[in-house]
Design a protein around this motif. Structure first.
Motif, PDB file in Angstrom:
ATOM      1  N   CYS A 126      22.570  69.308  22.604  1.00 35.00           N
ATOM      2  CA  CYS A 126      22.132  67.928  22.360  1.00 35.00           C
ATOM      3  C   CYS A 126      20.627  67.740  22.165  1.00 35.00           C
ATOM      4  O   CYS A 126      20.208  66.837  21.457  1.00 35.00           O
ATOM      5  N   LEU A 127      19.803  68.535  22.844  1.00 37.83           N
ATOM      6  CA  LEU A 127      18.383  68.178  22.917  1.00 37.83           C
ATOM      7  C   LEU A 127      17.468  69.008  22.019  1.00 37.83           C
ATOM      8  O   LEU A 127      16.540  68.472  21.418  1.00 37.83           O
ATOM      9  N   CYS A 128      17.711  70.340  21.977  1.00 43.97           N
ATOM     10  CA  CYS A 128      16.717  71.213  21.339  1.00 43.97           C
ATOM     11  C   CYS A 128      16.469  70.897  19.866  1.00 43.97           C
ATOM     12  O   CYS A 128      15.343  70.953  19.400  1.00 43.97           O
ATOM     13  N   SER A 129      17.520  70.590  19.115  1.00 45.30           N
ATOM     14  CA  SER A 129      17.332  70.337  17.676  1.00 45.30           C
ATOM     15  C   SER A 129      16.443  69.125  17.438  1.00 45.30           C
ATOM     16  O   SER A 129      15.615  69.115  16.537  1.00 45.30           O
ATOM     17  N   VAL A 130      16.623  68.110  18.259  1.00 44.96           N
ATOM     18  CA  VAL A 130      15.805  66.910  18.079  1.00 44.96           C
ATOM     19  C   VAL A 130      14.347  67.238  18.371  1.00 44.96           C
ATOM     20  O   VAL A 130      13.438  66.812  17.663  1.00 44.96           O
ATOM     21  N   TYR A 131      14.114  68.072  19.412  1.00 45.57           N
ATOM     22  CA  TYR A 131      12.733  68.411  19.769  1.00 45.57           C
ATOM     23  C   TYR A 131      12.111  69.353  18.740  1.00 45.57           C
ATOM     24  O   TYR A 131      11.017  69.128  18.254  1.00 45.57           O
ATOM     25  N   SER A 132      12.820  70.422  18.370  1.00 48.93           N
ATOM     26  CA  SER A 132      12.220  71.462  17.520  1.00 48.93           C
ATOM     27  C   SER A 132      12.496  71.245  16.041  1.00 48.93           C
ATOM     28  O   SER A 132      11.881  71.889  15.210  1.00 48.93           O
ATOM     29  N   GLY A 133      13.512  70.445  15.718  1.00 51.72           N
ATOM     30  CA  GLY A 133      13.799  70.150  14.316  1.00 51.72           C
ATOM     31  C   GLY A 133      14.662  71.186  13.621  1.00 51.72           C
ATOM     32  O   GLY A 133      14.960  71.061  12.433  1.00 51.72           O
ATOM     33  N   HIS A 134      15.119  72.262  14.322  1.00 55.21           N
ATOM     34  CA  HIS A 134      15.957  73.272  13.662  1.00 55.21           C
ATOM     35  C   HIS A 134      17.380  72.729  13.513  1.00 55.21           C
ATOM     36  O   HIS A 134      17.759  71.763  14.177  1.00 55.21           O
ATOM     37  N   GLN A 135      18.154  73.369  12.640  1.00 56.73           N
ATOM     38  CA  GLN A 135      19.541  72.930  12.459  1.00 56.73           C
ATOM     39  C   GLN A 135      20.451  73.682  13.427  1.00 56.73           C
ATOM     40  O   GLN A 135      20.395  74.898  13.515  1.00 56.73           O
ATOM     41  N   SER A 136      21.263  72.918  14.178  1.00 60.41           N
ATOM     42  CA  SER A 136      22.220  73.551  15.093  1.00 60.41           C
ATOM     43  C   SER A 136      23.604  73.536  14.473  1.00 60.41           C
ATOM     44  O   SER A 136      24.091  72.473  14.082  1.00 60.41           O
ATOM     45  N   ILE A 137      24.208  74.716  14.380  1.00 58.82           N
ATOM     46  CA  ILE A 137      25.589  74.800  13.889  1.00 58.82           C
ATOM     47  C   ILE A 137      26.477  74.809  15.124  1.00 58.82           C
ATOM     48  O   ILE A 137      26.405  75.736  15.943  1.00 58.82           O
ATOM     49  N   LEU A 138      27.250  73.759  15.311  1.00 58.54           N
ATOM     50  CA  LEU A 138      28.004  73.582  16.543  1.00 58.54           C
ATOM     51  C   LEU A 138      29.435  74.084  16.385  1.00 58.54           C
ATOM     52  O   LEU A 138      30.128  73.678  15.446  1.00 58.54           O
ATOM     53  N   ILE A 139      29.846  74.959  17.278  1.00 54.21           N
ATOM     54  CA  ILE A 139      31.211  75.507  17.223  1.00 54.21           C
ATOM     55  C   ILE A 139      31.870  75.240  18.575  1.00 54.21           C
ATOM     56  O   ILE A 139      31.516  75.896  19.562  1.00 54.21           O
ATOM     57  N   PRO A 140      32.787  74.283  18.675  1.00 52.04           N
ATOM     58  CA  PRO A 140      33.437  74.039  19.976  1.00 52.04           C
ATOM     59  C   PRO A 140      34.232  75.266  20.418  1.00 52.04           C
ATOM     60  O   PRO A 140      35.072  75.760  19.661  1.00 52.04           O
ATOM     61  N   PRO A 141      33.976  75.773  21.623  1.00 55.78           N
ATOM     62  CA  PRO A 141      34.674  76.998  22.074  1.00 55.78           C
ATOM     63  C   PRO A 141      36.189  76.845  22.048  1.00 55.78           C
ATOM     64  O   PRO A 141      36.906  77.824  21.838  1.00 55.78           O
ATOM     65  N   SER A 142      36.710  75.627  22.250  1.00 53.41           N
ATOM     66  CA  SER A 142      38.172  75.444  22.278  1.00 53.41           C
ATOM     67  C   SER A 142      38.798  75.805  20.932  1.00 53.41           C
ATOM     68  O   SER A 142      39.962  76.193  20.868  1.00 53.41           O
ATOM     69  N   GLU A 143      38.020  75.707  19.829  1.00 50.96           N
ATOM     70  CA  GLU A 143      38.580  76.053  18.513  1.00 50.96           C
ATOM     71  C   GLU A 143      38.837  77.555  18.391  1.00 50.96           C
ATOM     72  O   GLU A 143      39.619  77.979  17.548  1.00 50.96           O
ATOM     73  N   LEU A 144      38.177  78.353  19.235  1.00 50.35           N
ATOM     74  CA  LEU A 144      38.369  79.807  19.125  1.00 50.35           C
ATOM     75  C   LEU A 144      39.744  80.231  19.589  1.00 50.35           C
ATOM     76  O   LEU A 144      40.187  81.338  19.308  1.00 50.35           O
ATOM     77  N   GLU A 145      40.430  79.363  20.348  1.00 43.36           N
ATOM     78  CA  GLU A 145      41.754  79.742  20.823  1.00 43.36           C
ATOM     79  C   GLU A 145      42.718  79.892  19.647  1.00 43.36           C
ATOM     80  O   GLU A 145      43.593  80.735  19.656  1.00 43.36           O
ATOM     81  N   THR A 146      42.522  79.035  18.626  1.00 43.93           N
ATOM     82  CA  THR A 146      43.398  79.158  17.442  1.00 43.93           C
ATOM     83  C   THR A 146      42.817  80.156  16.443  1.00 43.93           C
ATOM     84  O   THR A 146      43.534  80.794  15.699  1.00 43.93           O
ATOM     85  N   ASN A 147      41.482  80.309  16.416  1.00 43.03           N
ATOM     86  CA  ASN A 147      40.857  81.198  15.434  1.00 43.03           C
ATOM     87  C   ASN A 147      39.718  81.975  16.107  1.00 43.03           C
ATOM     88  O   ASN A 147      38.566  81.548  16.053  1.00 43.03           O
ATOM     89  N   PRO A 148      40.040  83.116  16.740  1.00 45.23           N
ATOM     90  CA  PRO A 148      39.016  83.828  17.517  1.00 45.23           C
ATOM     91  C   PRO A 148      37.805  84.265  16.694  1.00 45.23           C
ATOM     92  O   PRO A 148      36.727  84.457  17.249  1.00 45.23           O
ATOM     93  N   ALA A 149      37.966  84.425  15.392  1.00 45.79           N
ATOM     94  CA  ALA A 149      36.852  84.940  14.584  1.00 45.79           C
ATOM     95  C   ALA A 149      35.911  83.831  14.134  1.00 45.79           C
ATOM     96  O   ALA A 149      34.904  84.094  13.475  1.00 45.79           O
ATOM     97  N   LEU A 150      36.228  82.584  14.471  1.00 50.28           N
ATOM     98  CA  LEU A 150      35.473  81.427  13.967  1.00 50.28           C
ATOM     99  C   LEU A 150      33.971  81.559  14.209  1.00 50.28           C
ATOM    100  O   LEU A 150      33.160  81.416  13.290  1.00 50.28           O
ATOM    101  N   TRP A 151      33.570  81.843  15.433  1.00 50.36           N
ATOM    102  CA  TRP A 151      32.147  81.878  15.767  1.00 50.36           C
ATOM    103  C   TRP A 151      31.416  82.959  14.969  1.00 50.36           C
ATOM    104  O   TRP A 151      30.394  82.702  14.331  1.00 50.36           O
ATOM    105  N   LEU A 152      31.982  84.207  14.988  1.00 46.95           N
ATOM    106  CA  LEU A 152      31.283  85.301  14.304  1.00 46.95           C
ATOM    107  C   LEU A 152      31.260  85.095  12.791  1.00 46.95           C
ATOM    108  O   LEU A 152      30.282  85.432  12.130  1.00 46.95           O
ATOM    109  N   LEU A 153      32.340  84.526  12.242  1.00 44.06           N
ATOM    110  CA  LEU A 153      32.350  84.259  10.788  1.00 44.06           C
ATOM    111  C   LEU A 153      31.272  83.238  10.430  1.00 44.06           C
ATOM    112  O   LEU A 153      30.585  83.366   9.409  1.00 44.06           O
TER     113      LEU A 153
END
Length: 1503
Positions: A1139-1166
């Protein structure tokens, strides 16, 4: 032998008159096996004694599905049964036990009668009156008086004191059936003490604690150092132990071997003589399974057949130029037990051909226990040909092509059938070369050692002939006598008498196959009558079976017998079989002097045998020895106890032509004293000469030179160790008390496995143990041998029977042998591995036990009773106080352990956000200057962009939410708002909306729709504890909070105002709130710790900004960067990054909810690969999911273009000791996909400071050190080399963040500690939380945790205490700023650590050991309850494996941690609760266990 022996010390050779052993028999159904009456009486008396000492053993709880009740009808009795290593035992399952009219006879009186040989008749009381129910009443009485005391303070059960006893708790199901409220399917056992079921577990534990509180053995004084300060106790010799007092023994000579003129010069010569001069004389009669003679082999046929075999072996295998077998080669003889005729022809054929037969068992398809080891023997003997019979050849397993496959571990063999029809007649001019006996090897007999390995004992032709001559002389064999043989004719006594000596004397052998004995145990007796046999060769078992099967047959007459050779006469139970047999068959013409026990061993052949006499006045020798004395290797005739005695019979005199002595069993072969037990050694021609191919072992066994006390050898000729323990008594009689192989040395005392078997069998023998099948062996745990008893229980026995039997066995062994049993395991009938003749295969059983594949149905471990050599509990030493001089930055000669990250004030960087004090201002500034810059991208489970936010979009959403809070919520400045959102964009917008409205946000994980009952109360609790005035959420969750299911879980009427942010007002707020002071509250961070505590901490605006700046600097974040985040955004560093770092530093955060990995374990690494991300953050649960879920897919992922080579930091966000094993396996697994192993690291945060360390982009790689786990328990750090014993790898938890200072302090005295010393990590930084936020507001805790000062040294700085133990270590590496780098190693949380025996244990270390103990343990959690260590293991396997885990878990924790496990709980996968950070919730687990809510598969209470 030795007149100096004092009169009363001498083993009495008392006339044991028949009347004394006369017993009343109820319809012949004597059901005990090999049971010495003395033993039974002793055991019963011992058990009766326990009545006075009341004590309860908690019964294990077992899941219903594990309690298998097989009905007897569905059960077909098997064809085999047992002894310890001998073949089977009792046939029928009888009903009655003899009731004892004189059961109350006084024990002391009885024994003294036994010793003085009077003629009092007594009956054996195998159980108390009324066929055994007396025992039940007695126990019920005991139970009625056993009460459980409640102790307010839990007693420390870990100290050892004297006096011990156990009494079984008997669940009194009979007193009316109460129905228990059930949880899941936990219809477990009722406890017998009327404890309410809800607290059943804690009651059992209380009971266990009470049991263990009873004082035990006296504490010992001396210690030896095990590497360093953990001192394992060494057993000191008991000052009162009996010591041998007799004079040194003299070697005993046997009578001269008188060579008779017509004795043949070799055995082959004898065969040739009888085959030519008496070809019609019968040599061998074989029987079919109905007991009808199947075939009579005459001496003529044996001679011609052996010639055929000899000719075929030498000339028909291989080619003329290259014969396969040459004289001197070894060949295997593989013949079934029912075909002695074919075996005999093959054996003599080999002798004639001068090749060496190696008789072995027939290998069967079902992986035969020990068959592999036999294969190794054949390989080492260089066997290439196996001779076998037609029937056997047909029965061997075949491949589809008809080939006999190679058995596991066997060399490649040519199978050759030796039946006449398959052999060609030798040419007229061919004759075997018959020489006089010489020193060539005649045959090799196999021998199975204690560890299961198989050795071959070589016997020369001279030894073979001399042995036959000695037996002929000792037994008085004459030509054409008839001998009945029940023994295995392939080896040992059966081979020596029934195949070899019989041919030398042209005797007629009637061979009774094992299969016939099983059908008709009386068959051998009937054959003795039918053939008027003079001699019979049997084992105790055969006499015993005959007794059981005997129903007053009229036509039995044994008067023809002049000699009944008892092959296992040296076993402790053979005496009772002999007595009982004589008792019953004396009336059928059996004379007492006919019974001739003998002692033998594979190495020394026949060691001693009782000679047949015509004088019925000379009674056999008896010794009644003190069992206690025997454990010290000393012969004491009478014992003070009168209970623990061993009655032994003599095995006759030394063999003709032999010399015998006994030497000390270990160390140099020194002659024993006359009253000392030693290993019998023999010097004779008629013995084995070597172990084939093993010169070292041969030297130790076959070339021993016994010495006198002065060190002089007693003879120039070598002696052979027989492997038998015993002594030479008065009159030269040899007594054997045990075997070296069965010896178990427990804390300096020697116990014999067979004796313990006998005691265990004497406890209600046939009512419970199936066919008397019991195995006893020892396992080494913590530098001492521990006794393990494994028994097969009858199929119809109940749980209660088994537990009662086990408890009684423990009591009996404790009373009679004064030794504790480490583990008692019961297995279902017929499941122990068998030897070829149906005995228990001991080493295989031990192997199964150790590898956890024995599958017992009941287990009772008694480590608390047995393990007396644990290190002393630790007494804490006072630490260095302020008085110890501090010179500069040194404490007790070491640099003070302090370190800091870069100084925030000195870093000059173009950080625009620094101008603003508040994050809300930073967001407004970004919305103006870079409105379209994307800050957040949310991915869905397919990896597509679900949603994104630019600076201006976020700003506008936040404004609308602020309006909603003010207008619909009517909230004031500083009100608290709970944000209940799934991980995503809405959460971020709601957070900034709160800041814009001047409210204080609290992020809360939403309830799980499938599991509302357990997850919703937590949400409710956080909302209440945080005093939230309002709750913001999505429409979906809004409905969920008001649903029927929710109403069932919590009181929905007490929710605060719920706002749904899915429809927002269209207007902007009048003004955006600006806080007046940077120290005011920005947000609250709530988290449930692993100990189950809910703690909220306050984060001020200043701390929040400092936090973001510190992370920006450490990770070099700026607007052009992209960071992938796969974390839960509800607390700690995860929330800050999301929630906080992107607003402070301005970088783009790619958000991956961990619960989605249960259906697709490769989601984060892909995603990391697709967006070419350089920095990514995840949790341990995510890493574990990838390691487990993608382990087999790396190739296909590579094909899909997954490339991780750009990743420079992959940080695991954690609040615990780094999990090295997991990070390493993750690195290894994805190395092929380009992941640099140095990229993977961990961070460390806690409640008082959400991020202390974080591996940044610059700076050295994280280092790993190895520390000694035992020193760690004493709060000391001792660095060791990798791979050294007890070493524990610790990885640095990342680099210290800029603006953070760390010091290591003593948690008790609060003094600073030196470099590499273990202490509590204290932290000082601008982003420390400003305190706890709780309703209770425990002020003392607050100031202690957030505002602590050192007790000396720098007493001004204010520190926050993390509650974690760790140490700092200055390394050789340099930091980015050129300083030497200080590494921080986190060891574990103080809250989680367990104080046991005065030492500090971290649960994870014990859990790691336990998970390694067995392949089926997937997860483990440990906790303590009333000073007992409870180990919960998740079982990935069948429930049958559950009980295998109990001994293995207990062993590994003892070995590696010097702790005794109190309770082992086996549960299903997924029972151990894990929080979102992937940490185990051990306290939740403990509460669930005590409330009996785990539905365990099995709960074992270790005694």
């Amino acid at each position: 032998v030795d007149q100096a022996l004092p009169q009363e010390r001498r083993a009495p050779v008392t006339p044991s008159s028949a009347s004394r052993y006369h017993r009343r028999r109820s319809s012949g159904s004597r059901d005990e096996r090999y049971r010495s009456d003395v033993h039974t009486e002793a055991v019963q008396a011992a058990l009766a004694k326990h009545k006075e000492r009341k004590m309860a053993v908690p019964m294990p709880s077992k899941r219903r599905s594990l309690v298998v009740q097989t009905s007897m009808d569905a059960y077909t009795p098997p064809d085999t049964s047992s002894g310890s290593e001998d073949e089977g035992s009792v046939q029928g399952d009888s009903q009655g036990t003899p009731t004892s009219s004189q059961g109350s006879i006084n024990m002391e009186h009885w024994i003294s009668q036994a010793i003085h040989g009077s003629t009092t008749s007594t009956t054996s009381s195998s159980s108390t009156q009324s066929g055994g129910s007396g025992a039940a009443h007695r126990l019920a009485d005991v139970m009625a008086q056993t009460h459980i005391e409640n102790h307010s303070a839990p007693p420390d059960v870990t100290t050892y004191t004297s006096e011990h006893s156990i009494q079984v708790e008997r669940p009194q199901g009979s007193t009316g059936s109460r129905t228990a409220p059930k949880y899941g399917n936990a219809e477990l056992m009722e406890t017998g003490d009327g404890v309410p079921v809800s607290s059943r577990v804690s009651a059992k534990i209380q009971q266990l604690v009470n049991t263990l509180k009873r004082p035990k053995r006296p504490p010992l004084r001396e210690f030896f150092v095990d590497d360093f300060e953990e001192l394992l106790e060494v057993q000191q010799p008991d000052p009162n132990q009996p010591k041998p007092e007799g004079a040194q023994m003299l070697a005993m000579r046997g009578e001269q071997l008188g060579v008779v003129t017509n004795w043949p010069p070799s055995l082959e010569a004898a065969l040739q003589r009888w085959g030519t001069i008496s070809p019609k004389a019968p040599c061998l009669t074989t029987m079919d399974t109905n007991g009808k003679p199947l075939y009579i082999l005459t001496y003529g046929k044996l001679w011609t057949r052996s010639m055929k075999v000899a000719y075929s072996i030498l000339h028909k295998l291989g080619t003329k130029q290259e014969p396969m077998v040459r004289p001197g080669d070894r060949v295997a003889l593989v013949f079934p037990n029912n075909d002695p005729a074919a075996f005999m022809a093959a054996f003599y054929g080999c002798l004639l051909a001068e090749v060496v037969p190696v008789p072995i068992e027939v290998p069967l398809t079902r992986k035969d226990a020990g068959s592999q080891q036999i294969g190794f023997l054949l390989g080492s003997c260089g066997v290439t040909v196996a001779l076998t019979s037609d029937a056997c050849h047909k029965g061997l397993p075949k491949s589809p092509t008809g080939e006999i496959p190679q058995f596991k571990g066997w060399p490649k063999l040519l199978w050759f059938v030796t039946e006449s029809k398959h052999l060609s007649k030798p040419p007229r001019d061919w004759f075997p070369h018959i020489k006089d006996a010489n020193n060539d090897t005649a045959y090799i007999e196999y021998k199975t050692c204690k560890d299961g390995s198989v050795l071959g004992v070589t016997v020369t032709r001279t030894a073979l002939l001399t042995h036959c001559q000695a037996l002929t002389q000792a037994c008085g064999y004459t030509e054409a006598e008839t001998i009945v043989n029940v023994l295995d004719f392939k080896k040992d006594v059966g081979l020596w008498h029934g195949i070899l000596t019989s041919v030398m004397n042209m005797m007629h052998v009637i061979s009774i196959p094992y299969s016939l004995m099983k059908v008709n145990p009386l068959s051998w007796i009937q054959k003795v009558c039918q053939y008027k046999a003079k001699v019979a060769c049997v084992k105790s078992r055969d006499m015993h079976w005959a007794l059981v099967a005997h129903r007053d047959q009229r036509d039995i007459n044994l008067s023809s017998l002049r000699m009944l050779i008892v092959a296992d006469g040296a076993n402790p139970w053979s005496i009772s079989s002999c007595d009982a047999f004589l008792n019953v068959f004396q009336s059928k013409g059996l004379r007492q002097e006919v019974i001739c026990p003998c002692a033998s061993s594979p190495e020394a052949l026949t060691v001693a045998i009782r000679r047949p006499t015509d004088d019925s006045n000379q009674p056999p020798g008896r010794g009644v020895l003190s069992m206690h004395g025997l454990t010290y290797g000393v012969i004491r005739v009478d014992s003070e106890e009168k209970l623990s005695v061993l009655t032994v019979q003599d095995v006759g005199l030394v063999m003709p032509g032999a010399i015998m002595c006994s030497v000390k069993p270990d160390g140099v072969p020194q002659l024993c004293r006359t009253d000392e037990i030693g290993e019998l050694c023999v010097c004779a021609v008629a013995t084995g000469t070597s172990y084939y191919g093993l010169s070292g072992m041969t030297k130790n066994t076959f070339e021993v030179f016994p010495m006198t006390s002065s060190g002089a050898p007693i003879s120039e000729y070598p002696f052979i160790r027989t492997g038998l323990l015993g002594f030479v008594g008065p009159g030269g009689l040899v007594f054997v008390v045990g075997k070296m192989d069965g010896l178990m040395v427990v804390s300096g005392r020697r116990h014999n496995a067979d004796d313990i078997v006998a005691t265990a069998l004497a406890v209600e023998p046939m009512k419970f143990v199936y066919r008397g099948r019991i195995a006893v062996f020892s396992v080494t745990v913590l530098h001492d041998e521990r006794i393990v008893i494994v028994a097969e229980q009858r199929p119809d026995s109940t749980e209660e029977d088994s537990f009662q039997w086990m408890s009684r066995v423990l009591q009996a062994i404790d009373s009679i042998h004064q030794v504790g049993v480490y583990c008692l395991a019961l297995v279902p009938a017929n499941t122990l591995p068998k030897t070829p003749l149906g005995g228990i295969h001991l080493s295989e059983t031990k192997q199964l036990f150790l590898e956890g594949s024995l599958h017992p149905c009941n287990v009772l471990m008694c480590p608390h009773t047995c393990v007396t050599n644990l290190p002393k509990p630790r007494q804490k030493q006072p630490e260095i106080g302020p008085a110890s001089v501090m010179v500069g930055n040194l404490v007790s000669g070491k640099r003070i352990a302090q370190a800091s990250g870069r100084d925030l004030g000195q870093i000059e960087d173009n950080d625009q956000a620094r101008k603003f004090l508040f994050l809300s201002e930073v967001l407004q500034w970004r919305a103006q200057t870079t409105p379209d810059h994307v800050l957040y991208t949310l991915l869905n489970c397919r990896g597509a962009i679900a949603n994104s936010l630019t600076c201006v979009q976020l700003h506008k959403r936040a404004e609308k939410i602020a309006v909603m809070l003010m207008e619909r919520g009517h909230l004031q400045d500083g009100d608290h708002v709970a944000l209940v959102y799934p991980p995503g964009i809405d959460l971020i917008a709601a957070f900034y909306g709160c800041l814009y409205a001047g409210c204080v946000p609290i992020t809360v994980r939403p309830p799980h729709p499938q599991n509302i009952a357990t997850t919703l109360p937590t949400v409710k609790m956080i909302v209440e504890v945080s005093r939230s005035a309002c709750l913001m959420t999505t429409q979906l969750i809004c409905k969920l909070l008001r649903s029927r299911e929710a109403a069932a879980a919590v009181d929905v009427r007490t929710w605060p105002l719920i706002l749904d942010t899915d429809d927002l007002p269209k207007k902007r707020p009048a003004q955006i709130c600006k806080p007046c002071n940077p120290d005011t509250l920005a947000y609250l961070d709530f988290s449930v710790s692993t100990t189950g505590m809910l703690a909220g901490v306050k984060m001020s605006h200043a701390a929040t900004s400092a936090f973001c700046r510190s992370i920006k600097l450490q990770c070099e974040l700026y607007p052009s960067r992209e960071v992938a985040i796969c974390l839960d955004p509800y607390c700690g560093l995860g929330f800050v990054l999301w929630c906080l770092c992107s607003v402070y530093s301005g970088h783009q955060s790619i958000l991956i909810p961990p619960s989605e990995l249960e259906t697709n374990p490769a989601l984060w690494l892909l995603a990391v690969s697709q967006y070419k991300v350089r920095d990514t953050f995840c949790s341990y649960s995510v890493m574990e999911l990838c390691t487990k879920g993608l382990g087999s897919q790396t190739e296909s992922l590579k094909a899909r273009g997954l490339d991780l080579s750009r990743v420079r930091t992959c940080v695991v966000v954690a609040e615990e000791r780094p999990r090295i094993a997991l990070t390493q396996s993750f690195s290894k697994l994805f190395k092929d996909l380009g992941l640099h192993p140095r990229a993977v690291s961990t961070s460390f945060g806690c409640r008082v400071n959400l991020a202390i360390c974080l591996q940044g982009t610059s700076g050295p790689d994280p280092t790993t050190v190895y520390v000694d786990m035992r020193a760690l328990r004493h709060d000391r750090v001792r660095l060791v080399e990798r791979g050294s014993p007890h070493s524990l790898p610790l990885m640095e938890s990342g680099k210290i963040l800029p603006g953070v200072r760390i010091i290591i302090a003593n948690p008790e005295t609060k003094g600073p500690l030196g470099d590499s010393h273990l202490g509590e990590i204290w932290v000082h930084s601008a982003h420390n939380a400003s305190g706890y936020f709780t309703i209770y507001g425990d002020e003392s805790l607050q100031s202690d945790h957030f505002n602590s000062r050192l007790s000396f040294g720098d007493t001004q700085t204010i520190w926050a205490r993390t509650g974690y133990l760790g140490f700092l270590r200055r390394t050789e590496l340099t930091d980015a700023n050129g300083e030497r780098h200080d590494a921080l190693y986190v060891v574990g949380a103080l809250d989680e650590a367990m104080e046991l025996r005065g030492m500090r244990y971290h649960p994870i270390d014990i859990e790691t050991s336990v998970i390694r103990a067995h392949k089926s343990v997937t997860e483990c959690a440990v906790f303590t309850w009333t000073n007992l260590l409870v180990v919960v293991v998740e079982l990935d396997g069948s429930e049958q494996e559950a009980l295998d885990l109990v001994p293995l878990v207990t062993n590994v924790v003892l070995e590696e941690h010097y702790l005794i496990v109190g309770v082992v709980v086996v549960v299903d996968i997924g029972v151990i609760p894990i929080n979102s950070r992937g940490e185990k919730q051990r306290m939740h687990l403990r509460d669930g266990f005590l409330a009996d809510q785990l539905d365990p598969i099995y709960v074992a209470y270790n005694m």
